[in-house]
Scaffold this motif. Sequence first.
Motif, PDB file in Angstrom:
ATOM      1  N   VAL A 317       0.865  -1.182   0.000  1.00 10.82           N
ATOM      2  CA  VAL A 317       0.000   0.000   0.000  1.00 10.82           C
ATOM      3  C   VAL A 317       0.899   1.230   0.000  1.00 10.82           C
ATOM      4  O   VAL A 317       1.832   1.324   0.810  1.00 10.82           O
ATOM      5  N   THR A 318       0.643   2.153  -0.927  1.00  8.43           N
ATOM      6  CA  THR A 318       1.315   3.445  -0.917  1.00  8.43           C
ATOM      7  C   THR A 318       0.265   4.532  -0.810  1.00  8.43           C
ATOM      8  O   THR A 318      -0.718   4.533  -1.562  1.00  8.43           O
ATOM      9  N   MET A 319       0.462   5.452   0.124  1.00  8.13           N
ATOM     10  CA  MET A 319      -0.484   6.541   0.366  1.00  8.13           C
ATOM     11  C   MET A 319       0.218   7.871   0.117  1.00  8.13           C
ATOM     12  O   MET A 319       1.382   8.030   0.498  1.00  8.13           O
ATOM     13  N   GLN A 320      -0.487   8.800  -0.506  1.00 13.23           N
ATOM     14  CA  GLN A 320       0.053  10.150  -0.647  1.00 13.23           C
ATOM     15  C   GLN A 320      -0.963  11.147  -0.101  1.00 13.23           C
ATOM     16  O   GLN A 320      -2.142  11.115  -0.465  1.00 13.23           O
ATOM     17  N   SER A 321      -0.497  11.991   0.793  1.00 13.62           N
ATOM     18  CA  SER A 321      -1.357  13.008   1.390  1.00 13.62           C
ATOM     19  C   SER A 321      -0.492  14.220   1.715  1.00 13.62           C
ATOM     20  O   SER A 321       0.672  14.066   2.110  1.00 13.62           O
ATOM     21  N   PRO A 322      -1.014  15.441   1.552  1.00 18.08           N
ATOM     22  CA  PRO A 322      -0.192  16.623   1.835  1.00 18.08           C
ATOM     23  C   PRO A 322       0.196  16.759   3.302  1.00 18.08           C
ATOM     24  O   PRO A 322       1.192  17.409   3.628  1.00 18.08           O
ATOM     25  N   TYR A 323      -0.569  16.113   4.173  1.00 22.90           N
ATOM     26  CA  TYR A 323      -0.300  16.134   5.615  1.00 22.90           C
ATOM     27  C   TYR A 323      -1.156  15.065   6.258  1.00 22.90           C
ATOM     28  O   TYR A 323      -2.060  14.494   5.627  1.00 22.90           O
ATOM     29  N   CYS A 324      -0.883  14.758   7.495  1.00 25.78           N
ATOM     30  CA  CYS A 324      -1.661  13.777   8.254  1.00 25.78           C
ATOM     31  C   CYS A 324      -1.867  14.319   9.662  1.00 25.78           C
ATOM     32  O   CYS A 324      -1.019  15.050  10.173  1.00 25.78           O
ATOM     33  N   THR A 325      -2.972  13.939  10.268  1.00 25.73           N
ATOM     34  CA  THR A 325      -3.138  14.205  11.693  1.00 25.73           C
ATOM     35  C   THR A 325      -3.160  12.864  12.415  1.00 25.73           C
ATOM     36  O   THR A 325      -3.603  11.854  11.871  1.00 25.73           O
ATOM     37  N   ALA A 326      -2.685  12.887  13.640  1.00 28.07           N
ATOM     38  CA  ALA A 326      -2.444  11.636  14.363  1.00 28.07           C
ATOM     39  C   ALA A 326      -3.689  11.130  15.073  1.00 28.07           C
ATOM     40  O   ALA A 326      -3.670  10.859  16.276  1.00 28.07           O
ATOM     41  N   ASN A 327      -4.797  10.974  14.316  1.00 28.69           N
ATOM     42  CA  ASN A 327      -5.975  10.427  14.980  1.00 28.69           C
ATOM     43  C   ASN A 327      -5.811   8.922  15.172  1.00 28.69           C
ATOM     44  O   ASN A 327      -5.125   8.234  14.409  1.00 28.69           O
ATOM     45  N   LYS A 328      -6.446   8.408  16.185  1.00 24.68           N
ATOM     46  CA  LYS A 328      -6.215   7.024  16.620  1.00 24.68           C
ATOM     47  C   LYS A 328      -6.601   6.020  15.541  1.00 24.68           C
ATOM     48  O   LYS A 328      -5.928   4.998  15.368  1.00 24.68           O
ATOM     49  N   ARG A 329      -7.683   6.298  14.804  1.00 24.08           N
ATOM     50  CA  ARG A 329      -8.118   5.360  13.773  1.00 24.08           C
ATOM     51  C   ARG A 329      -7.041   5.221  12.695  1.00 24.08           C
ATOM     52  O   ARG A 329      -6.699   4.112  12.285  1.00 24.08           O
ATOM     53  N   LEU A 330      -6.509   6.343  12.241  1.00 17.92           N
ATOM     54  CA  LEU A 330      -5.498   6.318  11.190  1.00 17.92           C
ATOM     55  C   LEU A 330      -4.243   5.588  11.659  1.00 17.92           C
ATOM     56  O   LEU A 330      -3.695   4.735  10.943  1.00 17.92           O
ATOM     57  N   LEU A 331      -3.756   5.906  12.849  1.00 18.99           N
ATOM     58  CA  LEU A 331      -2.556   5.258  13.366  1.00 18.99           C
ATOM     59  C   LEU A 331      -2.762   3.755  13.537  1.00 18.99           C
ATOM     60  O   LEU A 331      -1.869   2.950  13.238  1.00 18.99           O
ATOM     61  N   SER A 332      -3.947   3.364  13.985  1.00 17.69           N
ATOM     62  CA  SER A 332      -4.241   1.948  14.176  1.00 17.69           C
ATOM     63  C   SER A 332      -4.234   1.198  12.853  1.00 17.69           C
ATOM     64  O   SER A 332      -3.684   0.092  12.752  1.00 17.69           O
ATOM     65  N   VAL A 333      -4.838   1.789  11.828  1.00 20.86           N
ATOM     66  CA  VAL A 333      -4.874   1.152  10.509  1.00 20.86           C
ATOM     67  C   VAL A 333      -3.456   1.033   9.948  1.00 20.86           C
ATOM     68  O   VAL A 333      -3.071  -0.008   9.401  1.00 20.86           O
ATOM     69  N   MET A 334      -2.676   2.103  10.068  1.00 19.53           N
ATOM     70  CA  MET A 334      -1.288   2.047   9.586  1.00 19.53           C
ATOM     71  C   MET A 334      -0.500   0.950  10.297  1.00 19.53           C
ATOM     72  O   MET A 334       0.263   0.207   9.658  1.00 19.53           O
ATOM     73  N   LYS A 335      -0.670   0.834  11.586  1.00 18.21           N
ATOM     74  CA  LYS A 335       0.057  -0.185  12.352  1.00 18.21           C
ATOM     75  C   LYS A 335      -0.342  -1.582  11.909  1.00 18.21           C
ATOM     76  O   LYS A 335       0.511  -2.471  11.751  1.00 18.21           O
ATOM     77  N   SER A 336      -1.641  -1.791  11.683  1.00 17.80           N
ATOM     78  CA  SER A 336      -2.120  -3.109  11.251  1.00 17.80           C
ATOM     79  C   SER A 336      -1.594  -3.454   9.865  1.00 17.80           C
ATOM     80  O   SER A 336      -1.192  -4.597   9.613  1.00 17.80           O
ATOM     81  N   MET A 337      -1.585  -2.469   8.951  1.00 16.90           N
ATOM     82  CA  MET A 337      -1.059  -2.734   7.612  1.00 16.90           C
ATOM     83  C   MET A 337       0.425  -3.052   7.664  1.00 16.90           C
ATOM     84  O   MET A 337       0.902  -3.984   7.008  1.00 16.90           O
ATOM     85  N   ALA A 338       1.177  -2.275   8.446  1.00 16.43           N
ATOM     86  CA  ALA A 338       2.628  -2.488   8.526  1.00 16.43           C
ATOM     87  C   ALA A 338       2.969  -3.843   9.121  1.00 16.43           C
ATOM     88  O   ALA A 338       4.010  -4.438   8.788  1.00 16.43           O
TER      89      ALA A 338
END
Length: 482
Positions: A317-338
């Motif tokens: 999975v490759t994601m491109q975004s101009p910025y990110c905020t550290a909301n828990k849902r996003l961090l959790s999904v990233m951790k699970s994918m990694a």
Amino acid sequence: MLKKIKTIIFVLIGLYLLFAVSFGIIPYAIPKEVSEEMKPQFDVNRFYGADEQGVDRLTLAESPQSGFDSRIRLIREAQTSIDLVCHCVKDGITSEQIFAELLDAADRGVQVRVVLDGKVGGLSGSRKGIAYALSAHPNVQYRVYNPFCFYKPWEWNALLHDKILIGDDRVMILGGRNIGDAYFAPEGYTGKVTNDRDVVVYNTASGAEQSGDSVLSDAKAYFNEIWSCEAVKEPFPTLSESQKQKADETAAELKEVRAALMTARPELYGEEPYDYANSTVPAKQLTLIHNPLNAGPKEPWVGVQLANLGLTAKESVTMQSPYCTANKRLLSVMKSMAATLPEVILQTNSVASSPNYPAFSNYIENRKKFIDTGITIRELQSEDSIHGKSFLMDGRLSAVGSFNLDDRSMYIDTEAMLVIDSPEFYEQLKAAMDSYGNQSLTVSSDNSYEENADVTPLEVPWWKRTLMWLASLISRPFQFLI
């Protein structure tokens, strides 16, 4: 007596501020979840097409000029209708040129509908004449989403963030670009470029019985939902005489702008229609996903569907975004994918390239949290910035649109993304995203950059670092609004 009046005024102001804070901020502090009735509609299998090709073909409009040219071509060739929904209009000759083309289309009988955000839409101040010219034309309807209302603070934060342009049932442009010179970099432009991308979709069944099989049919239905939703208003139901005069003056000025563009760019005004069939690649399936339209806290429809896709990936999975905020849902999904995938990459701006202090400051101050998820982070080393919002998955699926990896895109704003099942398009998008990767540095586990002989980290002025830090003091406690 005067003292009592002053006291009453101060009390009223205090009560209003309490009212504004209570209803304008607190409702957003607790993120909504997707309702049970919606969850069955989020099955990821629907994003995959059959073996045969669908009626839609598509291509990437990656460069600023291709983004501009594709819009002019679509508007020029439309015969019956044009629908435009966009977050905002910014300064520049390209803004005038696009609206000049829209008014010319209306002059020849095309029915034009335009929706911009009601608070940051941009047709105010020096550009208000364009809004008057749109409102005055019998073949144009102009509306805005969620204009400011002082007694409805619970609606203040919600913005229209979609960027979609539809011509007849034939061509659609969907992506992350607003309208303005920073996005289109016309000849002679010397400012910093906001690099973004669009998908140009060509319906090969236009005018035929199978036209309804095109994703343009879904996009048109979504536009109609926006157009008729309760939050969308007509800003100028009637025009005063002075406003009508300004409308006429602006329309005349825009005719001159269009004439100058025709002289400068005659290739955009050839007699033969643009050859979309040979300028596009096939697709098995195109699926439009979007957020709810209510002017307030939203269920995270787009965010959850993109997360579901990422969590079902098998290879990368490759994601491109101009910025990110550290909301828990996003961090959790990233951790699970990694934890399950060989490769998970986040491509974003660096402090040097980002112009967005509130959102980017939240990312940079929380960057260690993103590193700790186990993903690979690559930051652009350029004075120009990334504004594209795109995803690549397993060599087959792509997604392009308006959705940022932040709380605002997830829970507050309207958003639209096109999920694309096309290996051919995947290769186009991968090449475009790789070009940014080649100008980027990888963030190491200790929160510094890994050495790269081909890329030099840009120096960041002390004042920009200071402003980022100051912005982070606000962005941390109010992350859920950013």
